[in-house]
Design an enzyme around this catalytic site. Sequence first.
Site, mmCIF file in Angstrom:
data_model
loop_
_atom_site.group_PDB
_atom_site.id
_atom_site.type_symbol
_atom_site.label_atom_id
_atom_site.label_comp_id
_atom_site.label_asym_id
_atom_site.label_seq_id
_atom_site.Cartn_x
_atom_site.Cartn_y
_atom_site.Cartn_z
ATOM 1 N N TYR A 176 1.205 20.177 2.530
ATOM 2 C CA TYR A 176 2.298 19.356 2.018
ATOM 3 C C TYR A 176 3.525 20.217 1.745
ATOM 4 O O TYR A 176 3.471 21.177 0.977
ATOM 5 C CB TYR A 176 1.877 18.610 0.760
ATOM 6 C CG TYR A 176 0.925 17.445 1.011
ATOM 7 C CD1 TYR A 176 0.657 16.985 2.289
ATOM 8 C CD2 TYR A 176 0.300 16.807 -0.052
ATOM 9 C CE1 TYR A 176 -0.201 15.929 2.514
ATOM 10 C CE2 TYR A 176 -0.567 15.746 0.160
ATOM 11 C CZ TYR A 176 -0.813 15.309 1.443
ATOM 12 O OH TYR A 176 -1.684 14.259 1.661
ATOM 13 N N SER A 191 -0.783 5.913 1.799
ATOM 14 C CA SER A 191 0.246 4.989 2.291
ATOM 15 C C SER A 191 0.012 3.585 1.750
ATOM 16 O O SER A 191 0.262 2.587 2.436
ATOM 17 C CB SER A 191 0.293 4.967 3.827
ATOM 18 O OG SER A 191 1.496 4.401 4.292
ATOM 19 N N LEU A 249 1.657 1.949 -0.378
ATOM 20 C CA LEU A 249 2.901 1.189 -0.506
ATOM 21 C C LEU A 249 3.613 1.003 0.832
ATOM 22 O O LEU A 249 4.693 0.414 0.884
ATOM 23 C CB LEU A 249 3.840 1.880 -1.501
ATOM 24 C CG LEU A 249 3.334 1.967 -2.937
ATOM 25 C CD1 LEU A 249 4.318 2.771 -3.791
ATOM 26 C CD2 LEU A 249 3.125 0.578 -3.539
ATOM 27 N N ALA A 250 3.027 1.528 1.904
ATOM 28 C CA ALA A 250 3.559 1.357 3.259
ATOM 29 C C ALA A 250 5.016 1.781 3.375
ATOM 30 O O ALA A 250 5.790 1.200 4.132
ATOM 31 C CB ALA A 250 3.382 -0.089 3.725
ATOM 32 N N GLU A 283 13.658 -1.534 0.529
ATOM 33 C CA GLU A 283 14.774 -1.946 1.374
ATOM 34 C C GLU A 283 14.691 -1.350 2.771
ATOM 35 O O GLU A 283 15.642 -1.461 3.537
ATOM 36 C CB GLU A 283 16.091 -1.503 0.709
ATOM 37 C CG GLU A 283 16.290 -2.043 -0.695
ATOM 38 C CD GLU A 283 16.294 -3.567 -0.754
ATOM 39 O OE1 GLU A 283 16.776 -4.185 0.223
ATOM 40 O OE2 GLU A 283 15.802 -4.121 -1.744
#
Length: 325
Positions: free
Chosen positions: A62, A234, A236-237, A244
């Site tokens: 990371y 992921s 929250l995609a 937005e």
Amino acid sequence: MSPALPLQQHLPMTSRLAYGCMGLGGGWDRRPWTEADVDHAQACVEAALDIGVTLFDHADIYTFGKAESVFGALFKRQPSLRERVVLQSKCGIRFADADGPKRYDLSGGYIVEAVEASLKRLGTERLDILLLHRPDPLMQPDEIAEAFRLLRDAGKVAHFGVSNMNAGQMAWLGHALAQPLVVNQLELGLGHLEPLDAATCFNDRQAGARPGALAWAGTMEHCQQHGIQLQAWSALARGRFSGETAQDPADEAARTLVRELAQRHGVSTEGILLAWLMKHPARIQPVIGSANPERIRACGDALRVQLSRGEWYALYEAARGAPLP
């Protein structure tokens, strides 16, 4: 009270939500991290702690190791923080170098070497959990088992798990291990439905089933049967359904429904997305990947939402873009 997580059998202080540290460290570049990066990490960690998060998820790659390094700097600032968190990291992905292209390496020697490097960056003596980041076609279970034994006997890792592995891979690896795998971290959520479609749409030709779904057949059931914690990365995609950033018109029905449910339950859209995952009987642990402290705190709403079966299936259908077969 929600049912206990499978992982709490091994690490009782594990939280219902996890925080993913992929966005810490100042970016995916080779520039050195700064004190400003540590300040940003501290703001994110404090936001996560504020909503009850105790499990912090890292990987050696990371931000090219900087995420672990700035977390280590936080431990220096606040030595008591280490005992307040469940520390998880991953290894097994190697970037291109003089020896070859980007590749996966689960050889025993590399696993040990990678863990020792992570511990040095984190400034700690142990990981609570080590995950193998991706399956390596050349992996040998007996060799991995020996690496795990060495790390556990040395007090450097307490528990082991995997990431992005299906049921067959877990079973094949697990037969050689002296202790159970405790985690499997998958990409899972409204933006990645393949592990669910593998159970509900057992034939790719049926309406709406995504290509590749069958690769995950039995994976969620295997984890439930063997008490393996499913973690969802992921979750929250990346804002597709709550922020937005969505640009695909195919997402609009799901986005609209997420907003409607958020208003109905009086919570954030992030809370709805995570509550959808948490309703599954596998007791999924969502991994929050945002590096925005405000959005991290909004995720805490998931802990006070209980979706109905009808609401859960409505979100599933909207995200699939087609009715169930």
